[in-house]
Design a protein around this motif. Structure first.
Motif, mmCIF file in Angstrom:
data_model
loop_
_atom_site.group_PDB
_atom_site.id
_atom_site.type_symbol
_atom_site.label_atom_id
_atom_site.label_comp_id
_atom_site.label_asym_id
_atom_site.label_seq_id
_atom_site.Cartn_x
_atom_site.Cartn_y
_atom_site.Cartn_z
ATOM 1 N N LEU A 11 29.263 47.895 23.814
ATOM 2 C CA LEU A 11 28.942 47.639 25.525
ATOM 3 C C LEU A 11 30.024 46.092 25.633
ATOM 4 O O LEU A 11 30.363 46.207 26.416
ATOM 5 N N ASN A 12 29.502 45.067 24.589
ATOM 6 C CA ASN A 12 30.196 43.703 24.629
ATOM 7 C C ASN A 12 31.036 44.099 24.641
ATOM 8 O O ASN A 12 32.383 43.300 25.514
ATOM 9 N N VAL A 13 32.139 44.415 23.166
ATOM 10 C CA VAL A 13 33.353 44.511 22.832
ATOM 11 C C VAL A 13 34.630 45.776 24.390
ATOM 12 O O VAL A 13 35.818 44.936 23.861
ATOM 13 N N SER A 14 32.881 46.703 24.601
ATOM 14 C CA SER A 14 34.426 47.834 25.143
ATOM 15 C C SER A 14 34.333 46.704 26.633
ATOM 16 O O SER A 14 35.757 46.890 27.563
ATOM 17 N N GLN A 15 33.758 45.401 26.848
ATOM 18 C CA GLN A 15 33.392 44.770 28.106
ATOM 19 C C GLN A 15 34.636 43.818 27.873
ATOM 20 O O GLN A 15 35.629 43.444 29.596
ATOM 21 N N GLU A 16 35.150 43.474 26.511
ATOM 22 C CA GLU A 16 35.998 42.772 26.456
ATOM 23 C C GLU A 16 37.522 42.865 26.748
ATOM 24 O O GLU A 16 38.575 41.841 26.936
ATOM 25 N N LEU A 17 37.501 44.738 26.146
ATOM 26 C CA LEU A 17 38.978 45.232 25.962
ATOM 27 C C LEU A 17 38.672 46.098 28.064
ATOM 28 O O LEU A 17 39.932 45.273 28.235
#
Length: 423
Positions: free
Chosen positions: A287-293
């Motif tokens: 979730l955190n990585v996708s939010q950054e993308l």
């Protein structure tokens, strides 16, 4: 004083909106997540201050009060002052149920009665944001979404607190600790406990399979006799072996034509499951990585990651050629054979299915069409984890427009000589 304002969910979102539309829609003011909390039970009914196994359900709904912590008080003050003169409000919070609640609860608390427009965007690049303001709708059209968010929040307050107090009073037995019961963690814990009990109670059972090695003109191959009801007695397996030992002659041949389509696009749970199995990531990391993308500075290369469904609206069919061309400009995707023409699948088993989006706030996670042309310059700024996740999302999109794969079951040649053995 401003005559119209824009309310966003957080400061970074306000910055993106400001860069996209400037002051065209008025002053842009960010919230900080939820700026209001629900009252505690004892603030509604004083007698509820003493913990007991009862249902903490008031006559109406739990009212709200200003939240504390962070910079919430200052942001609330700015919003309160702006609402006094604003004749129009543009709600530009996240496009899901929770985003609707975060924005509208501010208006409800201060009893705002001006015009409210809802701005929904599934990506945070400038073009997507400008388009979203251009097609904004009256907020009244999203009354059900707000009601669903309120119901979820009220139910959590009533049942989580009621069950937590009940469990603590009845099961705590004087221990000075709280036994927390929650909508998410308690069912999850139950799943883990149930599986642990199944593992502890598991009793290994020996069983037999009969394997046939067939000699044919083209070589050898193996067939396995493994019925659904497993053979647990050796004498039964030996009877099967003796009945077929040394068989020579024709074998039945059955050929089936099967077509296998590509897997569906990703929602958040499927993305988390895949990244867990492939990269060993926790769900929170995905979730955190996708939010950054999605909203990271200089990135914004995927759509809203908290997707609830695995379909796309039919309105996005026109984006397919541009998206495929943009993805294939990446060296790692250029080796993938291009679908010519792209296979557009509609309906429940396809990609584009408007009915499947009913009741959902946002569509499947895909690359952002409005930043796809900038991918070569954005790519070097991504971390290794961000590249991995984007690769997963992009490949899923590319696969959805390729042809189905034919799967043919192979027939057994005639004149086979078969030797059986027990496993």
């Amino acid at each position: 004083m401003p005559e119209q304002i824009v309310i966003t969910e957080k400061t970074s979102q306000a910055k993106d909106v400001r860069a996209a539309v400037g002051p065209r829609y008025g002053e842009i003011l960010p919230a900080e997540g939820h700026l209001f909390d629900l009252l505690e039970p004892e603030d509604v009914v004083p007698a509820w201050k003493r913990w007991s196994p009862i249902l903490l359900r008031p006559e109406g709904l739990y009212d709200t009060c200003p939240a504390t912590g962070g910079n919430k008080a200052a942001k609330l003050k700015a919003l309160r002052e702006a609402l006094r003169s604003a004749k129009r409000v543009w709600l530009a919070t996240d496009c899901d149920r929770e985003g609707q609640l975060i924005g509208q609860e501010i208006l409800e608390h201060y009893k705002y009665r001006g015009v409210v427009m809802r701005v929904l965007f599934t990506a945070q690049d400038p073009q997507t944001i400008r388009d979203a303001f251009g097609r904004a709708k009256p907020n009244a059209e999203y009354a059900r979404l707000y009601a669903a968010a309120v119901a979820r929040r009220q139910a959590d307050q009533i049942y989580n607190l009621s069950l937590t107090r009940t469990a603590t009073v009845l099961l705590g037995k004087g221990a000075r600790r709280v036994i927390g019961v929650g909508r998410v963690k308690t069912p999850t814990l139950a799943i883990v406990c149930k599986r642990e009990l199944e593992i502890r109670d598991f009793v290994p059972l020996a069983y037999f399979e009969v394997v046939a090695t067939a000699k044919v003109d083209g070589g050898r191959f193996q067939m396995r006799h493994a019925p659904q009801d497993r053979i647990v007695r050796r004498e039964i397996a030996e009877e099967v072996l003796k009945a077929a030992e040394g068989f020579e002659g024709a074998l039945a041949v059955r050929v089936e034509e099967k077509r296998q389509g590509p897997p569906k696009l990703h929602d958040l749970p499927s993305l988390q499951k895949l990244c867990s199995s492939r990269f060993g990531w926790l769900a929170s990391k995905t979730l955190n990585v996708s939010q950054e993308l999605y909203d990271g500075p200089g990135k914004k290369i995927i759509t809203y990651p908290r997707a609830e469904v695995r379909y796309l609206p039919q309105s996005l069919i026109s984006d397919v050629p541009r998206m495929l061309a943009g993805l294939r400009a990446r060296q790692s995707f250029s080796a993938i054979p291009p679908p010519d023409p792209p296979v557009i699948r509609r309906g429940a088993s396809g990609t584009f299915y408007d009915k499947g989006l009913e009741g959902a706030s946002h569509h499947a996670v895909i690359p952002n069409v409005n930043t796809i042309d900038k991918l070569p310059e954005i790519w070097p700024r991504l971390s290794s984890d961000e590249k991995k996740l984007f690769d997963v999302i992009a490949r899923a999109y590319l696969e959805r427009f390729s042809v189905d794969v034919n799967r043919n079951s192979k027939g057994v040649p005639r004149g086979a000589q078969i030797r059986f053995e027990l496993l």
